[in-house]
Design an enzyme around this catalytic site. Structure first.
Site, PDB file in Angstrom:
ATOM      1  N   LYS A 196      29.495  28.190   7.448  1.00 48.80           N
ATOM      2  CA  LYS A 196      29.450  28.682   6.351  1.00 48.80           C
ATOM      3  C   LYS A 196      30.395  30.361   5.623  1.00 48.80           C
ATOM      4  CE  LYS A 196      25.213  28.683   5.057  1.00 48.80           C
ATOM      5  NZ  LYS A 196      24.298  28.170   4.139  1.00 48.80           N
ATOM      6  N   TYR A 210      28.992  26.473  13.520  1.00 50.58           N
ATOM      7  CA  TYR A 210      28.061  26.499  11.818  1.00 50.58           C
ATOM      8  C   TYR A 210      28.355  27.598  10.762  1.00 50.58           C
ATOM      9  CZ  TYR A 210      23.968  28.385   9.692  1.00 50.58           C
ATOM     10  OH  TYR A 210      23.117  28.365   8.173  1.00 50.58           O
ATOM     11  N   THR A 227      23.784  33.161   5.295  1.00 52.03           N
ATOM     12  CA  THR A 227      23.017  33.308   6.539  1.00 52.03           C
ATOM     13  C   THR A 227      23.821  34.907   7.110  1.00 52.03           C
ATOM     14  OG1 THR A 227      22.840  33.205   8.986  1.00 52.03           O
ATOM     15  CG2 THR A 227      24.534  31.759   8.627  1.00 52.03           C
ATOM     16  N   ASP A 228      23.159  35.392   7.921  1.00 51.72           N
ATOM     17  CA  ASP A 228      23.486  36.984   8.094  1.00 51.72           C
ATOM     18  C   ASP A 228      24.764  35.955   9.638  1.00 51.72           C
ATOM     19  OD1 ASP A 228      21.903  35.764  10.259  1.00 51.72           O
ATOM     20  OD2 ASP A 228      21.138  37.845  10.674  1.00 51.72           O
TER      21      ASP A 228
HETATM   22  P1  NAD Z   1      17.574  22.900   7.024  1.00 53.14           P
HETATM   23  O1  NAD Z   1      17.994  21.594   7.533  1.00 53.14           O
HETATM   24  O2  NAD Z   1      16.418  22.613   6.965  1.00 53.14           O
HETATM   25  O3  NAD Z   1      17.459  22.140   5.419  1.00 53.14           O
HETATM   26  C1  NAD Z   1      18.707  21.723   4.890  1.00 53.14           C
HETATM   27  C2  NAD Z   1      18.744  20.222   3.615  1.00 53.14           C
HETATM   28  O4  NAD Z   1      19.617  20.657   2.971  1.00 53.14           O
HETATM   29  C3  NAD Z   1      17.413  19.273   4.188  1.00 53.14           C
HETATM   30  O5  NAD Z   1      16.614  18.758   3.436  1.00 53.14           O
HETATM   31  C4  NAD Z   1      19.454  18.012   3.791  1.00 53.14           C
HETATM   32  O6  NAD Z   1      18.328  16.455   3.425  1.00 53.14           O
HETATM   33  C5  NAD Z   1      19.352  18.649   3.286  1.00 53.14           C
HETATM   34  N1  NAD Z   1      21.170  18.170   3.532  1.00 53.14           N
HETATM   35  C6  NAD Z   1      21.922  18.467   4.319  1.00 53.14           C
HETATM   36  N2  NAD Z   1      23.251  18.011   3.881  1.00 53.14           N
HETATM   37  C7  NAD Z   1      23.145  17.439   2.742  1.00 53.14           C
HETATM   38  C8  NAD Z   1      24.284  16.528   1.404  1.00 53.14           C
HETATM   39  N3  NAD Z   1      25.200  16.478   1.900  1.00 53.14           N
HETATM   40  N4  NAD Z   1      24.110  16.717   0.781  1.00 53.14           N
HETATM   41  C9  NAD Z   1      22.500  16.933   0.611  1.00 53.14           C
HETATM   42  N5  NAD Z   1      22.558  17.440   0.834  1.00 53.14           N
HETATM   43  C10 NAD Z   1      22.057  17.863   1.812  1.00 53.14           C
HETATM   44  O7  NAD Z   1      18.225  23.819   6.511  1.00 53.14           O
HETATM   45  P2  NAD Z   1      17.699  25.545   6.084  1.00 53.14           P
HETATM   46  O8  NAD Z   1      16.877  26.075   7.288  1.00 53.14           O
HETATM   47  O9  NAD Z   1      16.269  25.113   4.974  1.00 53.14           O
HETATM   48  O10 NAD Z   1      18.820  26.797   5.495  1.00 53.14           O
HETATM   49  C11 NAD Z   1      18.648  26.165   4.302  1.00 53.14           C
HETATM   50  C12 NAD Z   1      19.755  26.892   4.165  1.00 53.14           C
HETATM   51  O11 NAD Z   1      19.629  28.214   3.894  1.00 53.14           O
HETATM   52  C13 NAD Z   1      21.277  26.184   3.949  1.00 53.14           C
HETATM   53  O12 NAD Z   1      22.453  26.883   3.689  1.00 53.14           O
HETATM   54  C14 NAD Z   1      21.175  27.680   5.230  1.00 53.14           C
HETATM   55  O13 NAD Z   1      22.603  27.881   6.235  1.00 53.14           O
HETATM   56  C15 NAD Z   1      21.122  28.827   5.062  1.00 53.14           C
HETATM   57  N6  NAD Z   1      19.986  29.740   5.825  1.00 53.14           N
HETATM   58  C16 NAD Z   1      19.633  29.258   6.768  1.00 53.14           C
HETATM   59  C17 NAD Z   1      18.438  30.191   7.862  1.00 53.14           C
HETATM   60  C18 NAD Z   1      17.628  30.145   8.308  1.00 53.14           C
HETATM   61  O14 NAD Z   1      16.595  30.927   9.231  1.00 53.14           O
HETATM   62  N7  NAD Z   1      17.291  28.423   8.465  1.00 53.14           N
HETATM   63  C19 NAD Z   1      18.516  31.642   7.473  1.00 53.14           C
HETATM   64  C20 NAD Z   1      19.619  32.049   6.860  1.00 53.14           C
HETATM   65  C21 NAD Z   1      20.094  31.132   5.409  1.00 53.14           C
HETATM   66  O1  DAU Z   2      19.826  33.903  11.500  1.00 57.78           O
HETATM   67  C1  DAU Z   2      19.824  32.674  10.043  1.00 57.78           C
HETATM   68  C2  DAU Z   2      20.520  31.633  11.341  1.00 57.78           C
HETATM   69  O2  DAU Z   2      19.402  31.882  12.224  1.00 57.78           O
HETATM   70  C3  DAU Z   2      20.323  29.825   9.867  1.00 57.78           C
HETATM   71  O3  DAU Z   2      21.906  30.431   9.453  1.00 57.78           O
HETATM   72  C4  DAU Z   2      20.602  29.299  11.398  1.00 57.78           C
HETATM   73  O4  DAU Z   2      19.772  27.943   9.948  1.00 57.78           O
HETATM   74  C5  DAU Z   2      19.107  28.890  11.365  1.00 57.78           C
HETATM   75  O5  DAU Z   2      19.040  27.559  12.920  1.00 57.78           O
HETATM   76  C6  DAU Z   2      18.898  30.099  12.848  1.00 57.78           C
HETATM   77  O6  DAU Z   2      19.987  29.542  13.616  1.00 57.78           O
HETATM   78  P1  DAU Z   2      19.741  30.610  15.523  1.00 57.78           P
HETATM   79  O7  DAU Z   2      20.524  29.150  16.207  1.00 57.78           O
HETATM   80  O8  DAU Z   2      19.445  31.763  15.621  1.00 57.78           O
HETATM   81  O9  DAU Z   2      17.884  29.757  15.290  1.00 57.78           O
HETATM   82  P2  DAU Z   2      17.640  28.349  16.559  1.00 57.78           P
HETATM   83  O10 DAU Z   2      15.743  28.411  16.531  1.00 57.78           O
HETATM   84  O11 DAU Z   2      18.043  27.772  16.524  1.00 57.78           O
HETATM   85  O12 DAU Z   2      17.549  29.881  18.211  1.00 57.78           O
HETATM   86  C7  DAU Z   2      17.003  31.750  17.716  1.00 57.78           C
HETATM   87  C8  DAU Z   2      17.303  31.341  19.516  1.00 57.78           C
HETATM   88  O13 DAU Z   2      16.430  31.205  20.008  1.00 57.78           O
HETATM   89  C9  DAU Z   2      18.876  31.844  19.970  1.00 57.78           C
HETATM   90  O14 DAU Z   2      18.935  32.934  20.161  1.00 57.78           O
HETATM   91  C10 DAU Z   2      18.906  30.545  20.204  1.00 57.78           C
HETATM   92  C11 DAU Z   2      16.893  30.205  21.597  1.00 57.78           C
HETATM   93  N1  DAU Z   2      17.083  29.183  21.353  1.00 57.78           N
HETATM   94  C12 DAU Z   2      16.983  28.582  20.579  1.00 57.78           C
HETATM   95  C13 DAU Z   2      16.318  27.294  21.321  1.00 57.78           C
HETATM   96  C14 DAU Z   2      15.909  25.605  19.940  1.00 57.78           C
HETATM   97  C15 DAU Z   2      15.914  29.230  22.409  1.00 57.78           C
HETATM   98  O15 DAU Z   2      16.265  30.195  23.903  1.00 57.78           O
HETATM   99  N2  DAU Z   2      15.727  27.946  22.681  1.00 57.78           N
HETATM  100  C16 DAU Z   2      15.472  27.276  22.082  1.00 57.78           C
HETATM  101  O16 DAU Z   2      14.780  25.486  22.538  1.00 57.78           O
END
Ligand code: NAD
Ligand code: DAU
Length: 350
Positions: A160, A156, A131-132
């Protein structure tokens, strides 16, 4: 035939990566290894669950003997590692779980790969999806590049960052063929409704308050999840061993502006008077250690591997809102918790 273990394939981004690889590479055997935590939902993969090159295995990456044995039995050629605890707010209330899954789980996979491949990395690869947030927070104008120093602020992002360091250490120390990508905030279908965009869509639809942390002035750089999955595909196939790529869409939004845009889109789609949904906006206590601004410079990925986002944010957001409106059953199953009962029963004790 190449055998690839994709971890976390039942989650939001992982399900898009699994779908892409299963459909685009019929010669690859894709194993989706996922613990099915609250964030894992096999309904995300219903459309491909019967493809002959797809296999689901329920397993925990933190369980070291299990992972070692799994690698010996399955003999994978590559790992694409997405499994993680991914929600910043949950990391603030339960940091240890994040250390276990994100750091210990990653090291278990690295170790299992190293033990299996024993220094012969021809056609082998360990791809770590990160992640960034590892870079910390930005001022008004700068951007994260691959050279930006790590400066994580939440449990978190610290976990990472730790996992990224271990991946690089396994490359530098043991020669493991590793690749890392650091991506900005994703949005799109199958996004768990604890994250900002799906939570806001869901709450607006239900006429419930939309919580905005602090003043809503934090900035995130949003990328359509299918463009992230395509970037992972390109990097997996083309990147040099030991390399890192940033992935992002040059698409920065202040949270409050994004929420107002969603309110306006939903006013139109739900036949409400303009301004009706915005009344649901509710300012709440800020997230502790809340990073102000993220912005990715993805020039390296564009110049070296030719990847660029395929759609604009307006198109992507429209598709996403439509998907949530058309997939009420998916959302109901997730918000009621029913998805967990059904799939856990089906896969327990395998
Ligand atoms: P998510 O939370 O939607 O999914 C995570 C998955 O991992 C789930 O299916 C969960 O069951 C599985 N998991 C968790 N713990 C586990 C374990 N101990 N063993 C096996 N499986 C396990 O996450 P996401 O948003 O899809 O993110 C996926 C990856 O991408 C993560 O590594 C996250 O850090 C990275 N990432 C996410 C974002 C974002 O915006 N969501 C952005 C950049 C990077
Ligand atoms: O930047 C990449 C990351 O983006 C990933 O690595 C993470 O897994 C992913 O969850 C996401 O993190 P953020 O914390 O940026 O995402 P989130 O959707 O939780 O929040 C986005 C922004 O919105 C953040 O500034 C917090 C704010 N927020 C979030 C929630 C859930 C609110 O203002 N209200 C809310 O209810």
């Amino acid at each position: 035939m190449k055998k690839i273990i994709i971890t976390g394939g039942a989650g939001f981004i992982g399900s898009h990566v699994v779908r892409r690889f299963v459909k685009n590479y019929p010669d690859y055997h894709i194993i989706n290894l996922d613990k099915l935590t609250y964030a894992g939902n096999l309904a995300n993969l219903k459309d491909i669950e019967n493809y002959p090159n797809y296999q689901f295995i329920k397993g925990d990456i933190v369980d070291q003997p299990y992972i070692t044995n799994l690698f010996e039995v399955e003999q994978p050629d590559a790992i694409i590692h997405l499994a993680a605890e991914s929600h910043v707010d949950r990391s603030i209330s339960n940091p240890v779980e994040f250390v276990m899954t994100n750091v210990v789980g990653t090291v278990n996979l690295l170790n299992a790969a190293r033990n299996l491949w024993k220094g012969n990395y021809n056609e082998k690869r360990f791809y770590h999806v990160s992640t960034d947030e590892v870079y910390g927070t930005l001022g008004d104008t700068d951007m994260f590049t691959e050279k930006t120093a790590y400066d994580p602020h939440s449990p978190y992002s610290a976990s990472k960052a730790g996992s990224d360091h271990f991946v690089r250490a396994y490359h530098d120390t043991y020669g493991l063929d590793t690749v890392i990508s650091n991506c900005s905030n994703n949005y799109g279908s199958f996004h768990f409704p604890e994250k900002l965009i799906p939570l806001a869509i869901h709450n607006i639809k239900q006429n419930k308050p939309v919580p905005v942390y602090g003043k809503g002035e934090n900035i995130r750089d949003w990328l359509w999840v299918e463009d992230h999955a395509r970037a992972i595909d390109v990097i997996f196939h083309k990147a040099a061993p030991g390399s890192t790529y940033n992935i992002g869409g040059h698409n920065e939004w202040k949270n409050i502006d994004l929420i107002k845009l969603l309110c306006s889109i939903l006013d139109k789609k739900l036949g409400r008077a303009e301004g009706e949904s915005a009344k649901l906006i509710t300012y709440v206590t800020d997230r502790a250690g809340h990073d102000l601004r993220y912005a990715i410079d993805a020039t390296k990925l564009k110049n070296e591997l030719g990847w660029e986002p395929s759609i604009t944010f307006e198109e992507g957001l429209e598709k996403t809102v439509d998907w949530y409106l058309e997939n009420q059953d998916w959302l109901n199953d997730v918000t009621s918790g029913h998805y967990q009962e059904y799939y856990s029963e089906q896969y327990n004790n395998r």
